[in-house]
Write a protein that holds these residues in place. Structure first.
Motif, PDB file in Angstrom:
ATOM      1  N   ILE A   3       0.840  -1.197   0.000  1.00 34.46           N
ATOM      2  CA  ILE A   3       0.000   0.000   0.000  1.00 34.46           C
ATOM      3  C   ILE A   3       0.877   1.250   0.000  1.00 34.46           C
ATOM      4  O   ILE A   3       0.616   2.220  -0.729  1.00 34.46           O
ATOM      5  CB  ILE A   3      -0.950  -0.008   1.209  1.00 34.46           C
ATOM      6  N   THR A   4       1.941   1.211   0.797  1.00 35.60           N
ATOM      7  CA  THR A   4       2.858   2.351   0.857  1.00 35.60           C
ATOM      8  C   THR A   4       3.499   2.609  -0.500  1.00 35.60           C
ATOM      9  O   THR A   4       3.528   3.745  -0.991  1.00 35.60           O
ATOM     10  CB  THR A   4       3.953   2.089   1.917  1.00 35.60           C
ATOM     11  N   LYS A   5       4.012   1.567  -1.095  1.00 35.93           N
ATOM     12  CA  LYS A   5       4.697   1.708  -2.395  1.00 35.93           C
ATOM     13  C   LYS A   5       3.731   2.223  -3.462  1.00 35.93           C
ATOM     14  O   LYS A   5       4.079   3.120  -4.255  1.00 35.93           O
ATOM     15  CB  LYS A   5       5.296   0.367  -2.811  1.00 35.93           C
ATOM     16  N   ALA A   6       2.528   1.660  -3.500  1.00 36.28           N
ATOM     17  CA  ALA A   6       1.549   2.067  -4.507  1.00 36.28           C
ATOM     18  C   ALA A   6       1.139   3.524  -4.322  1.00 36.28           C
ATOM     19  O   ALA A   6       1.011   4.281  -5.301  1.00 36.28           O
ATOM     20  CB  ALA A   6       0.322   1.153  -4.435  1.00 36.28           C
ATOM     21  N   GLY A   7       0.908   3.921  -3.061  1.00 35.11           N
ATOM     22  CA  GLY A   7       0.502   5.296  -2.803  1.00 35.11           C
ATOM     23  C   GLY A   7       1.584   6.299  -3.156  1.00 35.11           C
ATOM     24  O   GLY A   7       1.327   7.340  -3.782  1.00 35.11           O
ATOM     25  N   GLN A   8       2.795   6.000  -2.753  1.00 37.23           N
ATOM     26  CA  GLN A   8       3.889   6.927  -3.025  1.00 37.23           C
ATOM     27  C   GLN A   8       4.188   7.019  -4.518  1.00 37.23           C
ATOM     28  O   GLN A   8       4.583   8.080  -5.016  1.00 37.23           O
ATOM     29  CB  GLN A   8       5.124   6.501  -2.236  1.00 37.23           C
ATOM     30  N   TRP A  62      10.145  -0.071   5.034  1.00 38.11           N
ATOM     31  CA  TRP A  62       9.014   0.000   4.119  1.00 38.11           C
ATOM     32  C   TRP A  62       8.817   1.404   3.556  1.00 38.11           C
ATOM     33  O   TRP A  62       8.052   1.582   2.611  1.00 38.11           O
ATOM     34  CB  TRP A  62       7.730  -0.441   4.815  1.00 38.11           C
ATOM     35  N   GLY A  63       9.467   2.392   4.167  1.00 39.65           N
ATOM     36  CA  GLY A  63       9.351   3.756   3.672  1.00 39.65           C
ATOM     37  C   GLY A  63       8.054   4.442   4.022  1.00 39.65           C
ATOM     38  O   GLY A  63       7.686   5.452   3.392  1.00 39.65           O
ATOM     39  N   VAL A  64       7.330   3.941   5.029  1.00 39.51           N
ATOM     40  CA  VAL A  64       6.083   4.576   5.471  1.00 39.51           C
ATOM     41  C   VAL A  64       6.364   6.038   5.818  1.00 39.51           C
ATOM     42  O   VAL A  64       7.362   6.354   6.479  1.00 39.51           O
ATOM     43  CB  VAL A  64       5.514   3.831   6.695  1.00 39.51           C
ATOM     44  N   ASP A  65       5.503   6.947   5.371  1.00 37.73           N
ATOM     45  CA  ASP A  65       5.739   8.372   5.622  1.00 37.73           C
ATOM     46  C   ASP A  65       5.513   8.738   7.081  1.00 37.73           C
ATOM     47  O   ASP A  65       6.339   9.420   7.697  1.00 37.73           O
ATOM     48  CB  ASP A  65       4.831   9.216   4.720  1.00 37.73           C
ATOM     49  N   PHE A  66       4.393   8.286   7.644  1.00 30.86           N
ATOM     50  CA  PHE A  66       4.116   8.586   9.050  1.00 30.86           C
ATOM     51  C   PHE A  66       3.203   7.519   9.631  1.00 30.86           C
ATOM     52  O   PHE A  66       2.511   6.801   8.898  1.00 30.86           O
ATOM     53  CB  PHE A  66       3.498   9.987   9.205  1.00 30.86           C
TER      54      PHE A  66
END
Length: 371
Positions: free
Chosen positions: A183-188, A212-216
Motif C-alpha cells: 500500500i505504501t509503495k503504490a501510494g507513493q 518500508w518507507g512509510v511516511d508517518f
C-alpha cells in the motif's frame, strides 16, 4: 470476574482473558515503578526532573530503544507523546496540504471512529466537502474484508487526486492485517503521502516502518503494549522528511534540548518527529509503558509472532471443529470467522459472527469466567 457464576466455575481459578486487543493486562512491575516515582516526587520535588533512574524531563526518551524494535524504526524517527488521535491530528496538519488537484484522503470505510472523525475534521478545517474528499473503501458485496488488489486498484484510479492515504495496520473490527509495504509503495508511486494507525498492529505483528518507507504512523500503547487505559501514545515520521515536513503547531518540547532551558523564546526546532513534541512527558504513564516494553525486550517480535500464529491457528481449528455450520442440523448453533484465514493476512485477533444473538453468548461466556 464479578460476572462469573460460581455454580458454573471454580472461583479460585483465573479467568480467561481475550480482550487484549482492547485493553492489555497490567505488567507486574507497573506498581513498583509508579511507587518509585511517587516516592521521588514526595522526597525531592522539582529535582526529580533530572535525577533518578528515569529523570522526568527525559523519561520518554529512556524508552525509545525498546520501542524502535517493535515497529522497525530508527530512534530519531519516533516520539512517545500524547494520545493516538492527538498525534494523528498533528501529523495530518503537516502531511495533508490539499491543492485544487490533490485534495482527497483515502481510508477504509469501517476505520476506527477516532480516525474517521479526525479525517472528517481535517477536511472541514480546510473548507473541503467531506462527501467528495473522503474516499472510503468498502469490501466487495458479500465479503467482510478488503482485498489487497482492490485497495491497490483504488489507489491507481484515484491516486492523482489523493493527498494522503490513511489506513489501519490491523483493522480493529475484522482483524485483517493490511499489506503495509505494498500500500505504501503504490501510494507513493502516485505521489501520495501514506500513513498508518498501528493501534492494533504494534505488539501484535512484525513491523518495519523505516525499511518500508512509510511516511508517518501513530499508535496507542494500551492494547497489545499493555500500558494501561489512556496510556502514552507514539508517533513515527520517516527520516526522509526530517528537514522538509515541519509541525504546524509547536510547543516548548519541540525546541532542541541543548538550548530548551535557556528560555530565550528563540525557537530552535528539533528535526523530524521530535519537533512535533509539545510538552514534557507524563512520567506516571511512562512508568506503565516501561514495565511493558521491558517484557517485550526479553524476546523479539519474530518469536512472538511465530507463537501467535500457532495459538491463533489452534483457536481457529477448535472453533471450526466444534462450531462450523452443519446444514444437516439446522438447529445447531454455529460460529463464522470473518477474519482472513491466511496467517499473513491477520494478527492474533479472530472476529467471530454467531448464529445466536451475540449479547446472550457474551453473557454466557462471562458467567464462565471468559472476558
Amino acid at each position: 470476574l464479578s460476572t462469573a457464576d460460581l455454580s458454573l466455575v471454580n472461583g479460585e481459578e483465573n479467568c480467561i482473558y481475550f480482550a487484549g486487543n482492547s485493553l492489555g493486562l497490567q505488567p507486574r512491575k507497573v506498581k513498583t515503578y509508579l511507587d518509585e516515582e511517587l516516592d521521588k516526587w514526595a522526597r525531592i520535588g522539582v529535582h526529580g526532573h533530572f535525577s533518578g533512574q528515569r529523570p522526568w524531563a527525559l523519561a520518554d526518551e529512556c524508552l525509545l530503544d525498546l520501542m524502535t524494535g517493535l515497529v522497525g524504526a530508527r530512534r530519531h524517527e519516533i516520539a512517545l507523546m500524547n494520545g493516538l488521535t492527538v498525534n494523528l491530528h498533528l501529523q495530518l496538519l503537516s502531511f495533508f496540504k490539499p491543492t485544487p488537484r490533490r485534495y482527497k484522503i483515502l481510508l477504509e470505510a469501517r476505520a476506527f471512529p477516532s480516525d474517521h472523525y479526525a479525517i472528517e475534521s481535517q477536511l472541514r478545517l480546510h473548507g473541503l466537502d467531506v462527501e467528495t474528499s473522503m474516499v472510503l473503501l468498502q469490501p466487495r458485496q458479500g465479503e467482510e474484508t478488503l482485498r489487497t488488489e482492490d485497495i491497490l486498484a483504488a489507489i491507481e484510479k484515484e491516486g492523482d487526486s489523493i493527498a494522503v492515504i490513511m489506513f489501519s495496520g490491523v483493522q480493529y473490527y475484522t482483524g485483517q492485517l493490511f499489506d503495509i509495504p505494498r500500500i505504501t509503495k503504490a501510494g507513493q508511486k502516485k505521489g501520495c503521502f501514506v500513513g498508518f494507525d498501528l493501534a492494533h498492529a504494534v505488539g501484535n505483528v512484525e513491523l518495519s516502518l523505516h525499511d518500508w518507507g512509510v511516511d508517518f504512523a501513530c499508535w496507542c500503547s494500551y492494547k497489545y503494549l499493555n500500558s494501561g487505559a489512556g496510556g502514552l501514545g507514539a508517533a513515527f515520521i520517516h527520516e526522509k522528511h526530517a528537514r522538509t515536513v515541519k509541525p504546524a503547531l509547536i510547543g516548548w518540547w519541540g525546541h532542541q534540548f541543548k538550548t530548551r532551558f535557556l528560555m530565550e523564546n528563540k525557537l530552535q526546532l528539533s528535526e523530524g518527529v521530535n519537533g512535533f513534541r509539545l510538552s514534557n512527558p507524563p512520567v506516571l504513564l511512562v512508568c506503565a509503558l516501561q514495565a511493558s516494553l521491558e517484557v517485550f525486550g526479553q524476546t523479539t517480535m519474530k518469536a512472538l509472532r511465530r507463537k501467535s500464529v500457532l495459538l491463533t491457528g489452534y483457536l481457529e481449528y477448535l472453533i471450526k471443529h466444534y462450531y462450523s455450520q452443519d446444514k444437516t442440523k439446522p438447529e445447531k448453533p454455529f460460529v463464522k470467522i470473518i477474519t482472513p484465514a491466511q496467517a499473513q493476512e491477520r494478527g492474533c485477533q479472530l472476529t467471530l459472527s454467531f448464529s445466536l444473538p451475540v449479547k446472550s453468548v457474551f453473557k454466557e461466556l462471562e458467567k464462565r469466567g471468559v472476558a
